[in-house]
Design a protein around this motif. Sequence first.
Motif, mmCIF file in Angstrom:
data_model
loop_
_atom_site.group_PDB
_atom_site.id
_atom_site.type_symbol
_atom_site.label_atom_id
_atom_site.label_comp_id
_atom_site.label_asym_id
_atom_site.label_seq_id
_atom_site.Cartn_x
_atom_site.Cartn_y
_atom_site.Cartn_z
ATOM 1 N N LYS A 117 0.819 -1.217 0.000
ATOM 2 C CA LYS A 117 0.000 0.000 0.000
ATOM 3 C C LYS A 117 0.853 1.267 0.000
ATOM 4 C CE LYS A 117 -4.261 -1.535 2.298
ATOM 5 N NZ LYS A 117 -5.139 -1.280 3.459
ATOM 6 N N GLY A 118 2.170 1.117 0.165
ATOM 7 C CA GLY A 118 3.061 2.265 0.138
ATOM 8 C C GLY A 118 3.244 2.969 1.476
ATOM 9 N N PHE A 119 2.850 2.320 2.564
ATOM 10 C CA PHE A 119 2.995 2.923 3.891
ATOM 11 C C PHE A 119 4.348 2.644 4.523
ATOM 12 C CE2 PHE A 119 -1.539 3.319 3.502
ATOM 13 C CZ PHE A 119 -1.854 4.414 4.279
ATOM 14 N N VAL A 120 4.966 1.521 4.186
ATOM 15 C CA VAL A 120 6.260 1.166 4.761
ATOM 16 C C VAL A 120 7.188 0.643 3.663
ATOM 17 C CG1 VAL A 120 5.253 0.556 7.012
ATOM 18 C CG2 VAL A 120 5.705 -1.241 5.355
ATOM 19 N N SER A 121 8.466 0.624 3.982
ATOM 20 C CA SER A 121 9.460 -0.013 3.131
ATOM 21 C C SER A 121 10.375 -0.791 4.066
ATOM 22 C CB SER A 121 10.245 1.020 2.332
ATOM 23 O OG SER A 121 11.072 0.362 1.376
ATOM 24 N N HIS A 122 11.385 -1.413 3.493
ATOM 25 C CA HIS A 122 12.275 -2.212 4.336
ATOM 26 C C HIS A 122 13.726 -2.087 3.889
ATOM 27 C CE1 HIS A 122 11.738 -5.054 0.969
ATOM 28 N NE2 HIS A 122 12.958 -5.451 1.288
ATOM 29 N N LYS A 123 14.583 -2.436 4.803
ATOM 30 C CA LYS A 123 16.012 -2.572 4.531
ATOM 31 C C LYS A 123 16.348 -4.023 4.842
ATOM 32 C CE LYS A 123 20.490 -0.576 5.610
ATOM 33 N NZ LYS A 123 21.232 0.406 6.403
ATOM 34 N N ALA A 124 17.000 -4.690 3.900
ATOM 35 C CA ALA A 124 17.316 -6.103 4.074
ATOM 36 C C ALA A 124 18.668 -6.281 4.744
ATOM 37 C CB ALA A 124 17.296 -6.816 2.725
ATOM 38 N N PHE A 125 18.696 -7.189 5.701
ATOM 39 C CA PHE A 125 19.935 -7.636 6.346
ATOM 40 C C PHE A 125 19.969 -9.146 6.160
ATOM 41 C CE2 PHE A 125 18.667 -3.793 8.584
ATOM 42 C CZ PHE A 125 19.840 -3.064 8.589
ATOM 43 N N GLY A 126 20.475 -9.571 5.018
ATOM 44 C CA GLY A 126 20.406 -10.992 4.677
ATOM 45 C C GLY A 126 18.945 -11.348 4.422
ATOM 46 N N THR A 127 18.436 -12.321 5.164
ATOM 47 C CA THR A 127 17.034 -12.724 5.008
ATOM 48 C C THR A 127 16.124 -12.032 6.016
ATOM 49 O OG1 THR A 127 17.384 -14.617 6.466
ATOM 50 C CG2 THR A 127 17.665 -15.000 4.088
ATOM 51 N N THR A 128 16.670 -11.136 6.806
ATOM 52 C CA THR A 128 15.887 -10.400 7.796
ATOM 53 C C THR A 128 15.591 -9.003 7.267
ATOM 54 O OG1 THR A 128 16.970 -11.619 9.575
ATOM 55 C CG2 THR A 128 15.865 -9.578 10.179
ATOM 56 N N TYR A 129 14.342 -8.571 7.420
ATOM 57 C CA TYR A 129 13.939 -7.247 6.954
ATOM 58 C C TYR A 129 13.621 -6.353 8.137
ATOM 59 C CZ TYR A 129 13.236 -9.088 2.182
ATOM 60 O OH TYR A 129 13.405 -9.634 0.941
ATOM 61 N N GLN A 130 14.135 -5.117 8.053
ATOM 62 C CA GLN A 130 13.803 -4.098 9.042
ATOM 63 C C GLN A 130 12.884 -3.105 8.329
ATOM 64 O OE1 GLN A 130 16.809 -1.113 10.196
ATOM 65 N NE2 GLN A 130 16.412 -1.786 12.297
ATOM 66 N N TYR A 131 11.689 -2.921 8.892
ATOM 67 C CA TYR A 131 10.678 -2.072 8.261
ATOM 68 C C TYR A 131 10.678 -0.679 8.874
ATOM 69 C CZ TYR A 131 9.067 -6.360 6.141
ATOM 70 O OH TYR A 131 9.001 -7.511 5.425
ATOM 71 N N PHE A 132 10.326 0.307 8.046
ATOM 72 C CA PHE A 132 10.234 1.687 8.505
ATOM 73 C C PHE A 132 9.098 2.386 7.753
ATOM 74 C CE2 PHE A 132 13.375 1.285 5.151
ATOM 75 C CZ PHE A 132 13.024 2.281 4.245
ATOM 76 N N PRO A 133 8.457 3.367 8.401
ATOM 77 C CA PRO A 133 7.328 4.058 7.765
ATOM 78 C C PRO A 133 7.782 4.973 6.630
ATOM 79 C CG PRO A 133 7.537 4.683 10.099
ATOM 80 C CD PRO A 133 8.682 3.799 9.764
ATOM 81 N N LEU A 134 6.995 5.008 5.578
ATOM 82 C CA LEU A 134 7.181 5.962 4.483
ATOM 83 C C LEU A 134 6.206 7.121 4.627
ATOM 84 C CD1 LEU A 134 7.527 3.577 1.397
ATOM 85 C CD2 LEU A 134 9.356 4.825 2.580
ATOM 86 N N VAL A 135 5.115 6.875 5.339
ATOM 87 C CA VAL A 135 4.082 7.881 5.561
ATOM 88 C C VAL A 135 4.171 8.331 7.009
ATOM 89 C CG1 VAL A 135 1.579 8.287 5.610
ATOM 90 C CG2 VAL A 135 2.578 6.848 3.815
ATOM 91 N N ARG A 136 4.246 9.645 7.199
ATOM 92 C CA ARG A 136 4.295 10.178 8.560
ATOM 93 C C ARG A 136 2.924 10.086 9.219
ATOM 94 N NH1 ARG A 136 6.242 15.975 7.342
ATOM 95 N NH2 ARG A 136 4.383 15.619 6.177
ATOM 96 N N LYS A 137 2.929 9.932 10.528
ATOM 97 C CA LYS A 137 1.678 9.824 11.277
ATOM 98 C C LYS A 137 0.804 11.057 11.054
ATOM 99 C CE LYS A 137 -0.088 8.782 15.872
ATOM 100 N NZ LYS A 137 0.260 8.448 17.261
#
Length: 125
Positions: free
Chosen positions: A55-75
């Motif tokens: 939906k375009g609200f979050v994206s991720h950064k990959a660390f191997g097979t583990t993903y760290q998610y962060f918001p793209l849309v501010r609250k």
Amino acid sequence: MAKKELKELTHAELEVMQILWEKKKALVREVLDEMPEPKPAYNTVSTVVRVLEKKGFVSHKAFGTTYQYFPLVRKKEYTKGFMDNVIHNFFGGSIHQMLSFFNDTKSVSISELEEIIKTMKEESK
């Protein structure tokens, strides 16, 4: 360029977003750890996060097979869009009608309305 219209979040999506907005970035396990009991299954939270990404609200950064998610849309951005929809759909686009509703239903006291007006005046200076 026209501003992208944000989709409304489901209860589960909003619960995950609240955690991501607070933490700024998190693994699915960290999101799950912040959720109240009874906690959903790990796979359920993982699915919700992936839907939020589509939906375009979050994206991720990959660390191997583990993903760290962060918001793209501010609250604040989401809240504004959500409230604009509420005002439009339930109060004909009128903030006056919305405030009258809160006054009529005793949802907001006169002192709270006065505090809102005071805050608005201070922020418009």
